[in-house]
Design a protein around this motif. Sequence first.
Motif, short mmCIF file in Angstrom:
data_model
loop_
_atom_site.label_atom_id
_atom_site.label_comp_id
_atom_site.label_asym_id
_atom_site.label_seq_id
_atom_site.Cartn_x
_atom_site.Cartn_y
_atom_site.Cartn_z
N GLU A 1 0.83 -1.23 0.00
CA GLU A 1 0.00 0.00 0.00
C GLU A 1 0.86 1.27 0.00
O GLU A 1 0.39 2.34 -0.36
CB GLU A 1 -0.89 0.07 1.25
N GLU A 2 2.10 1.15 0.44
CA GLU A 2 2.96 2.35 0.48
C GLU A 2 3.10 2.99 -0.90
O GLU A 2 3.39 4.18 -1.01
CB GLU A 2 4.36 2.01 1.00
N LEU A 3 2.93 2.17 -1.92
CA LEU A 3 3.14 2.69 -3.28
C LEU A 3 1.90 3.35 -3.86
O LEU A 3 1.95 3.92 -4.94
CB LEU A 3 3.61 1.55 -4.19
N THR A 4 0.78 3.28 -3.13
CA THR A 4 -0.45 3.89 -3.64
C THR A 4 -0.49 5.36 -3.24
O THR A 4 -0.51 5.68 -2.04
CB THR A 4 -1.69 3.18 -3.03
N PRO A 5 -0.48 6.26 -4.22
CA PRO A 5 -0.52 7.69 -3.84
C PRO A 5 -1.83 8.03 -3.13
O PRO A 5 -2.86 7.44 -3.43
CB PRO A 5 -0.44 8.43 -5.19
N ALA A 6 -1.79 8.94 -2.18
CA ALA A 6 -3.01 9.34 -1.47
C ALA A 6 -3.04 10.86 -1.37
O ALA A 6 -2.02 11.48 -1.06
CB ALA A 6 -3.02 8.72 -0.07
#
Length: 340
Positions: A86-91
């Motif tokens: 999930e760290e790679l999913t931009p938010a």
Amino acid sequence: MSTNDAALPTADRAAETLTLPSWQAELRAAVRDPAELERLLELPAGALGVPAGTGFPLLAPRGFVARMRKGDPNDPLLRQIWPAAEELTPAEGFSADPVREQGLAAHGLIQKYAGRVLLIASGTCPLHCRYCFRREFPYQAQLAARADWEPAIAALRGVADVKEAILSGGDPLSLSNRRLGELLARLADTAVTTVRIHTRFPIAIPARVDDGLIRVLRGTRLKTVLVVHTNHANELDTSVERALAAVRPALTALLNQSVLLRGINDDAETLAALSERLFACGALPYYLHLLDRVAGAAHYDVDEARGEELIAALRARLPGYLVPRLVREIPGELSKTLLA
Ligand code: SF4
């Protein structure tokens, strides 16, 4: 956050380990390989998903890993250090510099709050906490240790009414006792009256609390405040308890700060158990931080309303001195914002 030796081949690390203080040897021997971590925790290969490949690699000391429950992919200590996909999913709203401090740093010194200055004493950490707001801090360009602390101390002398120096990083206790002693001596030669050390070392590698460190802390004229960082009671095993008991008599105060983390400590029972365990170890809960919105950490976020609800629940079951203050750091504010 980095380890200076991360690039050393394993054999070289093992050879050098023979001559190092035990805490440095433990740091060198920390787990860096996600597959090895799964094996140590008796999890099937791939049980934790594909690890996120980022510039902030896995780093977990073996003693810290030993406190994790085997076979449990949701262990609260494991979830703090596992580089989840999930760290790679931009938010939206999450950025590399969430508290906008990188532009404020000069000579490794940051002044955000009246009467206090923060020194980036080291870029090295005893473990890599995935939610860390400084995970993308440019340590190489901003280290107070340069030129024997001289530029940082000169900048500090130029700050009006400074009473307290806050040593941060990275982790200031990654400095050797000699280097830390030199820094405290330099600070003692200024108008500063208190040094506050923010550290995760006594939790991650309790052997860091050695006789040399205690001598350094006892030997300064400054008042000394040690703020450890613990998020879950399971981090506080007997080795940590012994380390905190050993260092406490050398301090003016021993406090703890935590970050409110989804799926790790965002329920009243877990937070109450943490406060009680801290107290048994001689530390008082000081701050419970809402997450600083650093890129890669959105999956840990807990909203403010839930944080306030949790503090109300803690007040209903604990004495006031065991209820931490719920705070958020708002860029540009002259102190942390107290929410509850
Ligand atoms: S929270 Fe502290 S110990 Fe953890 S990565 Fe950040 S600076 Fe290092």
